[in-house]
Scaffold this active site. Structure first.
Site, short mmCIF file in Angstrom:
data_model
loop_
_atom_site.label_atom_id
_atom_site.label_comp_id
_atom_site.label_asym_id
_atom_site.label_seq_id
_atom_site.Cartn_x
_atom_site.Cartn_y
_atom_site.Cartn_z
CB CYS A 32 -1.75 7.09 1.52
SG CYS A 32 -3.19 6.25 2.18
CD GLU A 74 -2.91 -1.29 0.48
OE1 GLU A 74 -3.19 -0.29 -0.20
OE2 GLU A 74 -3.54 -2.36 0.38
P1 NAD Z 1 8.58 4.47 4.42
O1 NAD Z 1 8.52 3.64 3.20
O2 NAD Z 1 9.79 5.30 4.63
O3 NAD Z 1 8.44 3.58 5.73
C1 NAD Z 1 7.34 2.71 5.96
C2 NAD Z 1 7.75 1.61 6.92
O4 NAD Z 1 8.74 0.79 6.29
C3 NAD Z 1 8.39 2.11 8.21
O5 NAD Z 1 8.00 1.27 9.28
C4 NAD Z 1 9.87 1.96 7.94
O6 NAD Z 1 10.66 1.83 9.11
C5 NAD Z 1 9.89 0.68 7.12
N1 NAD Z 1 11.05 0.52 6.22
C6 NAD Z 1 11.87 1.48 5.72
N2 NAD Z 1 12.78 0.94 4.89
C7 NAD Z 1 12.52 -0.39 4.85
C8 NAD Z 1 13.09 -1.49 4.15
N3 NAD Z 1 14.13 -1.32 3.32
N4 NAD Z 1 12.56 -2.71 4.33
C9 NAD Z 1 11.49 -2.91 5.13
N5 NAD Z 1 10.91 -1.90 5.83
C10 NAD Z 1 11.41 -0.66 5.68
O7 NAD Z 1 7.27 5.36 4.39
P2 NAD Z 1 6.86 6.55 5.37
O8 NAD Z 1 7.63 7.75 4.99
O9 NAD Z 1 6.92 6.07 6.76
O10 NAD Z 1 5.31 6.73 5.01
C11 NAD Z 1 4.84 7.66 4.13
C12 NAD Z 1 4.48 6.98 2.83
O11 NAD Z 1 3.53 5.97 3.05
C13 NAD Z 1 3.84 7.94 1.84
O12 NAD Z 1 4.38 7.72 0.57
C14 NAD Z 1 2.37 7.55 1.88
O13 NAD Z 1 1.66 7.86 0.71
C15 NAD Z 1 2.47 6.08 2.12
N6 NAD Z 1 1.23 5.54 2.69
C16 NAD Z 1 0.45 4.74 1.93
C17 NAD Z 1 -0.76 4.25 2.43
C18 NAD Z 1 -1.67 3.39 1.60
O14 NAD Z 1 -2.60 2.81 2.15
N7 NAD Z 1 -1.46 3.29 0.31
C19 NAD Z 1 -1.14 4.59 3.74
C20 NAD Z 1 -0.30 5.40 4.49
C21 NAD Z 1 0.88 5.88 3.96
#
Ligand code: NAD
Length: 517
Positions: free
Chosen positions: A288, A254
């Protein structure tokens, strides 16, 4: 400002017990409104993650043996606890995200709605189903839904309680154990959710939290779990997907969006302005599904822009643990700088800032004003990249085809919105938008809150769906148990094979004619 009285040392100690961490390393949790340390939490190692997945296998096997209805009592009680303890949960969410309290309430109410939906739907969706066998009466096939095993849930910081809990709950209902990795900035509220699940009677060991650096701890979870439910950025999602593919495990992703709204010429402008303000600035634009691009028919563009700017200017910003503010802080100074870079870049390249466009450090270290831009062009970062902050661009369009082409001019495809009085026309436009959810006469909440329908992204907004049938069944393996009552495959020994092929061909012709096969 002092953090809410509900966040006590005893509470932090209790919540820390749900973290799988064997070493002495810790993580600091910060109160966003002030930048002061709120709590110190244990940090997990790669080994702790592998051990957490391993330890979950025994309770998972016992949990999976229960009838689905026996599992449901836990979630009935969880639902009640979330609603009863909503003010404490809202305190935790606000303290660690800095969002306005009304969005903390939305954050906490979401798992209650999801739980309520699947309490009703899960027993029906998970039950064994008789399927047609190859030969009617001779073969009885049954489709079963087996749990995946141990599911890894990786969640972001923007809706920490909702995204931590609402993906874990259907996974647990389906008979899995869960290892949850929330973002370290916002671990307190999902830890409180885990605590509520145990207080609701979830058997010990079925949900564990791991905390730490995303690539290290999140990566280790992808390397050990049997399925991964990931929510976060498109860049990280691609890494998680590739890592899961290398192990041949499934994942749902997502991801981000650059979500458009179309205001058709017959739209109720006041209603469209209202919906646009909500969906552009909800959760300080860190949602998001929030709207970052608004395409307005040229006949109503100026009226819409004037009203929209006024409504944006009227929004009340502030750092308060009550419901008096419309807009809260961004999550961090890092996020504030990223948002400011988009706006400064647009301004430097000729965009007009109608309202906002600056930090509000007088309110708190990570505050940024709701900002409305026009004149945004493809050379500006905020034209196509997700800003993930309170910044929205408004563009005029000529006709329906133009609007659809502009809205679809993105690699993303998460959410979209169409405003118009003629619902047939608005639906016709909606059907042509490449987005996983499209809201007619609303910005995002109508689709998101419809739990019976799927929610997720097309294109670089993701793979798979949450909510609906898929939001539960993705956590299961379909298994077909076929019982042969009369020996038809291979042929009974008494019939020579040559004769068998003739009987078989005639039977297949007959079955085709009468519609059996
Ligand atoms: P992010 O991708 O930086 O981090 C998300 C999660 O992944 C965190 O828990 C982080 O610690 C972990 N993570 C980071 N690198 C990783 C890796 N290499 N392997 C596994 N896990 C890892 O995202 P963010 O900045 O925390 O969130 C914002 C983003 O999330 C925005 O782009 C937003 O649009 C998206 N988002 C999408 C939805 C949806 O339902 N589509 C909902 C909420 C947020």
């Amino acid at each position: 400002m002092t953090p809410p009285a509900t966040i006590t040392d005893d509470l932090i100690t209790r919540l820390s017990r749900h973290v799988a961490a064997s070493g002495a390393e810790t993580i600091a949790s910060v109160e966003v409104f002030t930048g002061e340390t709120l709590a110190t939490l244990p940090c997990s190692s790669v080994r702790d993650v592998a051990d957490a997945v391993h330890a979950a296998r025994v309770p998972q096997a016992r949990w999976a043996e229960l009838d689905v209805r026996e599992r449901m009592g836990v979630f009935e009680r969880f639902h009640k606890l979330v609603l009863d303890e909503r003010e404490t949960i809202a305190d935790l969410i606000q303290a660690e995200t800095g969002k306005a309290r009304r969005y903390a309430f939305e954050d906490l109410i979401e798992p209650a709605i999801t739980t309520s939906h699947y309490l009703k739907a899960a027993p029906r969706l998970l039950r064994a189903r008789a399927r047609k066998g190859m030969m009617p009466l001779a073969i009885k096939a049954t489709e079963l839904r087996q749990p995946k095993g141990v599911v890894g849930i990786i969640s972001p910081w923007n809706f920490p309680f909702a995204l931590g809990m609402s993906d874990s709950i259907p996974a647990l209902m389906a008979g899995n154990a869960v290892v949850l990795k929330p973002d370290s900035q916002t671990a307190l509220s999902p830890l409180y959710g885990v605590d509520l699940l145990y207080r609701a009677g979830l058997p010990e060991g079925l949900i564990t939290v791991v905390l730490g650096d995303g690539p290290t701890v999140g990566g280790a979870l992808v390397d050990n779990a049997d399925y991964v439910g990931f929510t976060g950025s498109t860049r990280t999602g691609a890494e998680v997907g590739a890592r899961a593919a290398a192990r041949l495990i499934g994942c749902s992703l997502e991801l981000g969006g650059k979500n458009p709204m179309i205001v058709l010429p017959d739209a109720n402008v006041a209603a469209a302005v209202d919906g646009a303000v909500t969906s552009a600035f909800a959760n300080t634009g860190q949602l998001c599904m929030h709207i970052e691009r608004i395409y307005v028919h040229e006949s109503v563009h100026d009226a819409f822009l004037a009203k929209f700017v006024d409504a944006t200017r009227a929004l009340k910003l502030g750092a308060r643990y009550d419901y008096q503010c419309d807009v809260g802080s961004l999550i961090s100074t890092r996020q504030r700088k990223a948002v400011a870079e988009h706006v400064d870049d647009a301004r430097a390249k000729g965009a007009t800032v109608h309202v906002g466009g600056g930090s509000r450090e007088d309110l708190g270290p990570a505050f940024y004003e709701p900002t409305v831009l026009t004149g945004v062009t493809p050379d500006m970062a905020c034209f196509a990249e997700e800003t993930f902050g309170p910044v929205v661009s408004i563009y005029p369009f000529r006709d329906e085809e133009d609007a659809i082409a502009l809205a679809n001019d993105t690699s993303y495809g998460l959410n979209a919105s169409v405003y118009g009085r003629d619902l047939d026309r608005a639906r016709r436009v909606a059907h042509r938008l490449r987005a996983g959810t499209v809201n007619v006469n609303d910005g995002h909440a109508a689709a998101y809150s419809s739990m019976d329908a799927p929610m997720g992204g097309m294109g670089s907004s993701g793979l798979g769906r949450r909510h609906g049938v898929e939001g539960l069944l993705k956590y299961t393996e379909a298994q077909n148990v076929a019982v042969q009552r009369v020996r038809v495959i291979p042929p009974p020994k008494a019939i020579p094979y040559g004769r068998y092929t003739g009987i078989m061909a005639r039977s297949l012709r007959l079955m085709r004619r009468i519609g059996l096969r």
